[in-house]
Design a protein around this motif. Sequence first.
Motif, PDB file in Angstrom:
ATOM      1  N   GLU A 192     -12.164  -1.468  -5.457  1.00 15.49           N
ATOM      2  CA  GLU A 192     -12.469  -2.944  -7.018  1.00 15.49           C
ATOM      3  C   GLU A 192     -12.610  -2.806  -7.771  1.00 15.49           C
ATOM      4  O   GLU A 192     -12.801  -4.025  -8.516  1.00 15.49           O
ATOM      5  CB  GLU A 192     -14.260  -2.412  -5.995  1.00 15.49           C
ATOM      6  N   VAL A 193     -11.829  -1.245  -8.576  1.00 18.65           N
ATOM      7  CA  VAL A 193     -12.423  -1.463 -10.054  1.00 18.65           C
ATOM      8  C   VAL A 193     -10.571  -1.669 -10.034  1.00 18.65           C
ATOM      9  O   VAL A 193      -9.905  -2.364 -11.220  1.00 18.65           O
ATOM     10  CB  VAL A 193     -13.194   0.166 -10.735  1.00 18.65           C
ATOM     11  N   TYR A 194      -9.927  -1.624  -9.373  1.00 20.41           N
ATOM     12  CA  TYR A 194      -7.885  -1.338  -9.565  1.00 20.41           C
ATOM     13  C   TYR A 194      -7.602  -2.587  -9.222  1.00 20.41           C
ATOM     14  O   TYR A 194      -6.453  -2.845 -10.175  1.00 20.41           O
ATOM     15  CB  TYR A 194      -7.973   0.113  -9.627  1.00 20.41           C
ATOM     16  N   VAL A 195      -7.732  -2.949  -8.197  1.00 21.02           N
ATOM     17  CA  VAL A 195      -7.051  -4.039  -7.634  1.00 21.02           C
ATOM     18  C   VAL A 195      -7.365  -5.346  -7.619  1.00 21.02           C
ATOM     19  O   VAL A 195      -8.923  -5.669  -7.156  1.00 21.02           O
ATOM     20  CB  VAL A 195      -6.714  -3.518  -6.188  1.00 21.02           C
ATOM     21  N   THR A 196      -7.029  -5.740  -8.204  1.00 20.02           N
ATOM     22  CA  THR A 196      -7.405  -7.429  -8.013  1.00 20.02           C
ATOM     23  C   THR A 196      -6.251  -8.025  -7.287  1.00 20.02           C
ATOM     24  O   THR A 196      -5.394  -8.429  -7.188  1.00 20.02           O
ATOM     25  CB  THR A 196      -7.487  -8.035  -9.864  1.00 20.02           C
ATOM     26  N   PRO A 197      -6.616 -10.012  -6.817  1.00 17.54           N
ATOM     27  CA  PRO A 197      -6.547 -10.534  -5.641  1.00 17.54           C
ATOM     28  C   PRO A 197      -5.027 -11.068  -6.039  1.00 17.54           C
ATOM     29  O   PRO A 197      -4.168 -11.030  -6.215  1.00 17.54           O
ATOM     30  CB  PRO A 197      -7.093 -11.412  -5.554  1.00 17.54           C
ATOM     31  N   GLU A 198      -5.316 -11.209  -7.724  1.00 20.41           N
ATOM     32  CA  GLU A 198      -4.359 -11.847  -8.629  1.00 20.41           C
ATOM     33  C   GLU A 198      -2.987 -10.813  -8.454  1.00 20.41           C
ATOM     34  O   GLU A 198      -1.777 -11.057  -8.319  1.00 20.41           O
ATOM     35  CB  GLU A 198      -4.228 -11.590 -10.716  1.00 20.41           C
ATOM     36  N   LYS A 199      -3.110  -9.378  -8.480  1.00 22.40           N
ATOM     37  CA  LYS A 199      -1.966  -8.835  -8.462  1.00 22.40           C
ATOM     38  C   LYS A 199      -1.450  -8.486  -6.558  1.00 22.40           C
ATOM     39  O   LYS A 199       0.027  -8.521  -6.278  1.00 22.40           O
ATOM     40  CB  LYS A 199      -2.759  -6.892  -8.604  1.00 22.40           C
ATOM     41  N   VAL A 200      -2.473  -8.948  -5.863  1.00 20.15           N
ATOM     42  CA  VAL A 200      -2.253  -8.850  -4.011  1.00 20.15           C
ATOM     43  C   VAL A 200      -0.881  -9.931  -4.819  1.00 20.15           C
ATOM     44  O   VAL A 200      -0.407 -10.153  -3.280  1.00 20.15           O
ATOM     45  CB  VAL A 200      -3.329  -8.653  -3.313  1.00 20.15           C
ATOM     46  N   TYR A 201      -1.329 -11.148  -5.254  1.00 20.42           N
ATOM     47  CA  TYR A 201      -0.914 -12.645  -4.682  1.00 20.42           C
ATOM     48  C   TYR A 201       0.647 -12.501  -5.587  1.00 20.42           C
ATOM     49  O   TYR A 201       1.600 -13.246  -4.528  1.00 20.42           O
ATOM     50  CB  TYR A 201      -1.566 -13.228  -5.479  1.00 20.42           C
ATOM     51  N   THR A 202       0.885 -12.136  -6.334  1.00 21.15           N
ATOM     52  CA  THR A 202       2.584 -11.587  -7.197  1.00 21.15           C
ATOM     53  C   THR A 202       3.543 -10.666  -5.919  1.00 21.15           C
ATOM     54  O   THR A 202       4.978 -11.454  -6.099  1.00 21.15           O
ATOM     55  CB  THR A 202       2.432 -10.938  -8.271  1.00 21.15           C
ATOM     56  N   PHE A 203       2.786  -9.922  -5.027  1.00 21.49           N
ATOM     57  CA  PHE A 203       3.674  -9.651  -3.519  1.00 21.49           C
ATOM     58  C   PHE A 203       3.688 -10.409  -2.730  1.00 21.49           C
ATOM     59  O   PHE A 203       4.005  -9.566  -1.244  1.00 21.49           O
ATOM     60  CB  PHE A 203       3.528  -7.955  -3.962  1.00 21.49           C
ATOM     61  N   LEU A 204       3.292 -11.718  -2.775  1.00 24.78           N
ATOM     62  CA  LEU A 204       3.385 -12.534  -1.539  1.00 24.78           C
ATOM     63  C   LEU A 204       4.350 -12.662  -1.028  1.00 24.78           C
ATOM     64  O   LEU A 204       5.031 -13.462  -2.456  1.00 24.78           O
ATOM     65  CB  LEU A 204       2.025 -13.726  -1.460  1.00 24.78           C
ATOM     66  N   PRO A 205       5.080 -12.735   0.069  1.00 24.54           N
ATOM     67  CA  PRO A 205       6.544 -13.575   0.516  1.00 24.54           C
ATOM     68  C   PRO A 205       6.794 -15.012   0.456  1.00 24.54           C
ATOM     69  O   PRO A 205       5.392 -15.454   0.032  1.00 24.54           O
ATOM     70  CB  PRO A 205       6.672 -13.271   1.719  1.00 24.54           C
ATOM     71  N   LYS A 206       7.712 -15.551   0.368  1.00 23.34           N
ATOM     72  CA  LYS A 206       7.488 -17.064  -0.007  1.00 23.34           C
ATOM     73  C   LYS A 206       7.813 -18.143   1.143  1.00 23.34           C
ATOM     74  O   LYS A 206       7.187 -18.344   1.069  1.00 23.34           O
ATOM     75  CB  LYS A 206       9.449 -16.984  -0.610  1.00 23.34           C
ATOM     76  N   CYS A 240     -18.867 -16.694  -4.448  1.00 25.55           N
ATOM     77  CA  CYS A 240     -18.454 -14.807  -4.915  1.00 25.55           C
ATOM     78  C   CYS A 240     -18.705 -14.756  -6.289  1.00 25.55           C
ATOM     79  O   CYS A 240     -18.094 -14.341  -6.715  1.00 25.55           O
ATOM     80  CB  CYS A 240     -16.732 -14.671  -3.770  1.00 25.55           C
ATOM     81  N   HIS A 241     -19.834 -13.527  -6.417  1.00 24.25           N
ATOM     82  CA  HIS A 241     -20.024 -12.691  -7.230  1.00 24.25           C
ATOM     83  C   HIS A 241     -18.850 -11.561  -7.504  1.00 24.25           C
ATOM     84  O   HIS A 241     -18.701 -10.928  -6.401  1.00 24.25           O
ATOM     85  CB  HIS A 241     -21.538 -12.215  -7.570  1.00 24.25           C
ATOM     86  N   GLU A 242     -18.352 -11.841  -8.373  1.00 22.10           N
ATOM     87  CA  GLU A 242     -16.691 -11.374  -9.619  1.00 22.10           C
ATOM     88  C   GLU A 242     -17.314 -10.031 -10.398  1.00 22.10           C
ATOM     89  O   GLU A 242     -17.639 -10.109 -11.311  1.00 22.10           O
ATOM     90  CB  GLU A 242     -15.197 -12.363  -9.816  1.00 22.10           C
ATOM     91  N   HIS A 243     -16.135  -9.131 -10.387  1.00 24.57           N
ATOM     92  CA  HIS A 243     -16.898  -8.254 -11.359  1.00 24.57           C
ATOM     93  C   HIS A 243     -15.291  -7.875 -12.084  1.00 24.57           C
ATOM     94  O   HIS A 243     -14.545  -8.152 -11.847  1.00 24.57           O
ATOM     95  CB  HIS A 243     -17.167  -6.510 -10.688  1.00 24.57           C
ATOM     96  N   ASP A 244     -15.698  -7.892 -13.679  1.00 23.48           N
ATOM     97  CA  ASP A 244     -14.581  -7.359 -14.320  1.00 23.48           C
ATOM     98  C   ASP A 244     -14.366  -6.280 -14.962  1.00 23.48           C
ATOM     99  O   ASP A 244     -15.556  -5.721 -16.042  1.00 23.48           O
ATOM    100  CB  ASP A 244     -13.643  -9.144 -15.333  1.00 23.48           C
ATOM    101  N   PHE A 245     -13.372  -5.746 -14.850  1.00 27.73           N
ATOM    102  CA  PHE A 245     -13.513  -4.369 -14.758  1.00 27.73           C
ATOM    103  C   PHE A 245     -12.521  -3.893 -15.624  1.00 27.73           C
ATOM    104  O   PHE A 245     -11.954  -2.811 -16.499  1.00 27.73           O
ATOM    105  CB  PHE A 245     -12.663  -3.334 -14.234  1.00 27.73           C
ATOM    106  N   SER A 246     -11.340  -4.936 -16.293  1.00 27.86           N
ATOM    107  CA  SER A 246     -10.153  -4.964 -17.830  1.00 27.86           C
ATOM    108  C   SER A 246     -10.380  -4.626 -18.632  1.00 27.86           C
ATOM    109  O   SER A 246      -9.929  -3.652 -19.297  1.00 27.86           O
ATOM    110  CB  SER A 246      -9.904  -6.541 -16.706  1.00 27.86           C
ATOM    111  N   HIS A 247     -12.064  -4.736 -18.957  1.00 26.72           N
ATOM    112  CA  HIS A 247     -12.163  -4.507 -20.210  1.00 26.72           C
ATOM    113  C   HIS A 247     -12.594  -2.872 -20.872  1.00 26.72           C
ATOM    114  O   HIS A 247     -12.980  -2.526 -21.272  1.00 26.72           O
ATOM    115  CB  HIS A 247     -12.500  -5.062 -20.793  1.00 26.72           C
ATOM    116  N   LEU A 248     -13.250  -2.455 -19.051  1.00 24.96           N
ATOM    117  CA  LEU A 248     -13.215  -1.032 -19.260  1.00 24.96           C
ATOM    118  C   LEU A 248     -12.374  -0.073 -20.069  1.00 24.96           C
ATOM    119  O   LEU A 248     -11.652  -0.042 -19.974  1.00 24.96           O
ATOM    120  CB  LEU A 248     -14.336  -0.807 -18.171  1.00 24.96           C
ATOM    121  N   SER A 249     -13.557   1.441 -20.683  1.00 25.23           N
ATOM    122  CA  SER A 249     -12.187   2.595 -21.147  1.00 25.23           C
ATOM    123  C   SER A 249     -11.976   3.157 -19.822  1.00 25.23           C
ATOM    124  O   SER A 249     -12.550   2.938 -18.443  1.00 25.23           O
ATOM    125  CB  SER A 249     -12.950   3.446 -21.765  1.00 25.23           C
TER     126      SER A 249
END
Length: 301
Positions: free
Chosen positions: A40-54, A157-166
């Motif tokens: 939940e904290v470290y993996v984002t849907p955007e990261k998964v999407y970059t690995f999708l096959p064509k 869907c309520h999203e949490h953005d953890f990117s700004h955290l230490s």
Amino acid sequence: MTLFQSLPSSVLQAGAIFLSIIIEALPFVLIGSIISGAIEVYVTPEKVYTFLPKNRLGRIFFGTFIGFLFPSCECGIVPIINRFLEKKVPSYTAVPFLVTAPIINPIVLFSTYSAFGNSIQMVLLRALGAILIATILGIFLGFFWEESIQKENRLACHEHDFSHLSKGQKILQVFIQAIDEFFDMGRYLVFGCLFASIVQVYVPTRILTSISATPLLAIVLLMVLSFLLSLCSEADAFIGSSLLSSFGFAPVLAFLVIGPMLDVKNLLMMKNYLKTRFIWHFMTIVTLVVLVYSYLVGVML
């Protein structure tokens, strides 16, 4: 001590069975909760999407098998799928992930292996059933379904953005998310363990024997039971193994395959995000495939 001595022996027996199932299951629920918190904290849907096959088939199989790397309980899988869909991940990738992620990830596979006396047979057949259903759903959505499966007026869907955290704050958030999931799953686990212990002690053996003597009836019964209990996939194997002697292999297999895909809590969450028409198709396909698959496994074994 006097209080326990005054209780009927059947109550003590049910309590002992209840505690044994709980003690076996809790470590797996805890481990799964921590790993899910990390995702939940470290993996984002955007990261998964970059690995999708064509290509489309590649994306179907990607969604089917990527669940092996995501130890996510089905208790929170529907909001995750909604986030994937909002990030333009195709439905024929997201839905197979919805089906397989709670079953083929290492935590669930190992808990199933442990629950059934270190037997690999149930592990493989459970995973195979999930992969089969995910593939069928992916092909259906990829080649025969043309509209969006999401509601136009659904609640966001309520999203949490953890990117700004230490780093320290992210680790803290992992445990916060894990604690929330652990206690959310725990109530379903307790109810399921209680039900399983009551069945073993109080339901007459002749009734269970008569049901298990009719394979299709036993399979349908445990499919309905799995739907109603809404158990966590990281712990349902322990309850399933406790029902093995009463119902047989094929019904318990159906119990373990359909539960993480289709239960009361998941259905309620699906109705919040997904179209009713799709949900009916989803329920029909999952139910029929699980029924036929489990029955055929029972016949062959």
